[in-house]
Design a protein around this motif. Sequence first.
Motif, PDB file in Angstrom:
ATOM      1  N   ALA A  89     118.880  42.199 191.285  1.00 40.42           N
ATOM      2  CA  ALA A  89     119.163  43.182 190.226  1.00 40.42           C
ATOM      3  C   ALA A  89     120.675  43.290 190.064  1.00 40.42           C
ATOM      4  O   ALA A  89     121.415  43.406 191.052  1.00 40.42           O
ATOM      5  N   VAL A  90     121.125  43.221 188.827  1.00 42.93           N
ATOM      6  CA  VAL A  90     122.553  43.278 188.518  1.00 42.93           C
ATOM      7  C   VAL A  90     122.810  44.509 187.651  1.00 42.93           C
ATOM      8  O   VAL A  90     122.234  44.641 186.560  1.00 42.93           O
ATOM      9  N   MET A  91     123.665  45.425 188.133  1.00 42.21           N
ATOM     10  CA  MET A  91     124.008  46.607 187.334  1.00 42.21           C
ATOM     11  C   MET A  91     124.709  46.161 186.054  1.00 42.21           C
ATOM     12  O   MET A  91     125.710  45.432 186.105  1.00 42.21           O
ATOM     13  N   THR A  92     124.191  46.617 184.908  1.00 44.27           N
ATOM     14  CA  THR A  92     124.705  46.189 183.605  1.00 44.27           C
ATOM     15  C   THR A  92     124.813  47.392 182.682  1.00 44.27           C
ATOM     16  O   THR A  92     123.785  47.989 182.329  1.00 44.27           O
ATOM     17  N   PRO A  93     126.026  47.805 182.294  1.00 46.40           N
ATOM     18  CA  PRO A  93     126.146  48.929 181.356  1.00 46.40           C
ATOM     19  C   PRO A  93     125.344  48.672 180.082  1.00 46.40           C
ATOM     20  O   PRO A  93     125.227  47.524 179.626  1.00 46.40           O
ATOM     21  N   TRP A  94     124.800  49.735 179.515  1.00 49.60           N
ATOM     22  CA  TRP A  94     123.962  49.596 178.330  1.00 49.60           C
ATOM     23  C   TRP A  94     124.675  48.845 177.218  1.00 49.60           C
ATOM     24  O   TRP A  94     124.095  47.990 176.558  1.00 49.60           O
ATOM     25  N   GLU A  95     125.965  49.182 177.013  1.00 49.96           N
ATOM     26  CA  GLU A  95     126.683  48.599 175.885  1.00 49.96           C
ATOM     27  C   GLU A  95     126.974  47.109 176.086  1.00 49.96           C
ATOM     28  O   GLU A  95     127.385  46.424 175.145  1.00 49.96           O
ATOM     29  N   GLN A  96     126.754  46.588 177.306  1.00 53.18           N
ATOM     30  CA  GLN A  96     127.036  45.181 177.569  1.00 53.18           C
ATOM     31  C   GLN A  96     125.774  44.326 177.711  1.00 53.18           C
ATOM     32  O   GLN A  96     125.865  43.107 177.854  1.00 53.18           O
ATOM     33  N   LYS A  97     124.603  44.943 177.661  1.00 53.94           N
ATOM     34  CA  LYS A  97     123.367  44.175 177.849  1.00 53.94           C
ATOM     35  C   LYS A  97     123.199  43.111 176.777  1.00 53.94           C
ATOM     36  O   LYS A  97     122.867  41.949 177.062  1.00 53.94           O
ATOM     37  N   GLY A  98     123.416  43.490 175.515  1.00 54.92           N
ATOM     38  CA  GLY A  98     123.263  42.532 174.425  1.00 54.92           C
ATOM     39  C   GLY A  98     124.229  41.372 174.545  1.00 54.92           C
ATOM     40  O   GLY A  98     123.871  40.207 174.334  1.00 54.92           O
TER      41      GLY A  98
END
Length: 823
Positions: free
Chosen positions: A745-754
């Motif tokens: 699992a990699v922590m990914t800010p919402w704004e960077q997922k796309g």
Amino acid sequence: MAGGEGTRLRPLTSNQPKPMLPMANRPMMEHVVNLLRRHGMDEIVVTVAFMANAVRTYFGDGSELGVRMVYATEETPLGTAGSVLNARDELDERFLVISGDVLTDIDLSAVIEFHERKEALATLALSAVENPLEFGIVITREDGSVDRFLEKPTWGQVFSDTINTGIYVLEPEIFDYIPSGRPVDFSGEVFPEVLAQGRPIYGYVAEGYWEDVGTTEAYLRAHQDVLDGKVQVDLGGFEIRPGVWVGKGCTIDPAASIEGPALVADNCTIGAGVVLGEYSTLGSNVRVAEGAEVRRSVVHDNAYFGPGARVAGAVIGRSCDLRRGATCEPGSVLGEGCLIGAHAHVRGGVKVYPFKTVETGAVVNSSIVWESRGARTLFGGEGVRGIANVDISPELVVRLSMAWASTLDRGMTITASRDTSRAARVLKRAAMIGCNAAGVNVEDLEVATVPVTRHHIRAAGNQGGFTVRLAQDDPQSVIIRLFDEEGLDLGESGQRKVERLYHREDFRRVLAGQIGDIDFPARAVEQYTNDMVGAVDLSAARTANMKMVLDLSFGSASFVMPYLLAKLDADVLVVNPYAHTTGMMSVDREVHAHRVADLVRASGAQLGALVDADCERIVIVDDAGTVLSDDQALLALLRLVVQTRTDLSVALPVGVSRWAESICAEAGVPIVFTKTSAANVMEVAASREVGFAASQSGGFAWPEILPAFDAAATLVELVSMLSLTSQSLSKIVDDLPAVHIAHEAVMTPWEQKGMVMRTLVEQLDGQDLVLIDGVKVLAEDGWALVLPDPDDPVTHVWAEGPSEARARARAQQYAVRLRQLLR
């Protein structure tokens, strides 16, 4: 004087005036009113300006506090003297002026007696402080008469340490010196003018405590002084031991530790292993879950601390919600209604303004003032989920059900059910009220499994349904699931429609005669059982006299299994049936499955199973006492399915093991690949010629019975297939290939997922990709699947390989790739 905004105390005063800020769990102004009453003053004029209604609503006419209150409102700022002039009609005799937003126990009677003895026009209560730079200094002569005033002096001008407390005893003649129609201050204009005209003004160095409480540091310090007894205020509650006060209705686990001095208000709940450190103050209705720590902090009413949350030297506003493992460092301040996600970290000195959301795992290094994530969606992957009576309150459920019912036709009927918990019972009743208010009838199954609820919707021809159940991974959380007319989970388009109505509060409210009714249908379980038995060939199973061990997880499956087992003619040992509980009994899936395995070996049973409390998912144990993993169970069932029915396809999620494809390919059975979500697996199972569908977490669907996960149907189908093929389950399991799937699992800010997913696809151009759900990269000996989480700021990586080490290495390879993209 109650018109102050308290700008230096924001975000605590962003949506409440400073006099209403809790001090030892009561508004600061209430302590001032009690002080006035103790000194014989019971007629009070309150000058209000900022958020005046908050003051008026709380205090009313003052009768509850034993005083008479009237209010004078400032339409525009008038200064300290101007606001008193604005209340002139009520001030026709000697009067005292005092701020409503200070903490003090100054002897007001002594100040008044001094004033009378000196026959002064004005007497100022003075207090000696260590650092007078932030206050107005008053320099007096030996007889107490005022020589001069210094407003906010520098150290070079500090000729005294006695400061103006803002407490004045005044004669009505003072109004002759206050010009009208503009802002006027006492210390900057009125008192110097009185002195210039030779009128008597005196300063009295009063005994007692006085604190301006102008900053969050002063706010915390004032609470420490209260708990140390440096200021006389009414703490309420009971002093259960020296320095520890506890209000009525509190529930404190014996394994919790409270280190005095500390103050706990009414109706708080403190769980096992909690540490409430010294100088901590909890407001009313605060819930502190097991293992959390609160030290040297002030917590306002209705806050919630999840398991393992850590707060030190912080101020936590009203109705804040700190999830599991969240941390607030010293000096941090949370405004009202903030949500701090699981394992998020709020650094020291950070201020989070009201109603902001800090995402799971985030580290907040700077104050959050304007930004607001808010709740991204009302629905998550499982439905509407939250902590019972914290996130999911009866009020929220009524609004949610009214929004949903407003999307249905008036006069239609829906099905309702719940699990065995009290939380689900009260919230189901709230949901039924909302549906009825919107003109929708309810058929209440009361306690029923999820599959029985789905089946009844279809069998009765209802327009939909809902169920309320505690989450099995967290017995403090509740899940509300909405179903469509096919008994399937409400789709994304339906969820969006409900969310729009919910947030706009655009509900249908029908006339009194159109309010919906509640009915209690009979024989829903029998009809479900009969339909299941009618769809499955049990002739061979009935003659096999199969011996089984079943663990029903204390759940509502206990209401279904007796009817079903009677149809199988099997010899069954049932453990952990339904028991009356205040919540759901905690069931450790792995521990209970191995207990079933022990019983299977001891009894010589041919089959064992652990059925979850909702009767949707199942853990299977073979006749050798081997607990099958979810992947093994899927492959074993798939092997039996392709042997007994070859005319239909199977629906499997895109992340299924490559061995599932091999089994189907050998038998010539086509696979319909689905997204990994349970809702999509069931949707595909209902819409295609599918004979079997599966998740990767123990959920199996048999569309000929019900196109949804059903543990009871899985058990019946498994018994039937084993009987028809005359095989032992252990032999099938022994012949299965080993499955090696690893996860990262990699922590990914919402704004960077796309951005991450788009860049990854670009980098993988030319490789063999499957884009059904996320990005699946195929290789000769396995695959890797990169998939953003729909509920949390996380991107998942699953990988399969020929060995455990190879699978783990492949998963780590893509996890590293994602982290590089994020950097």
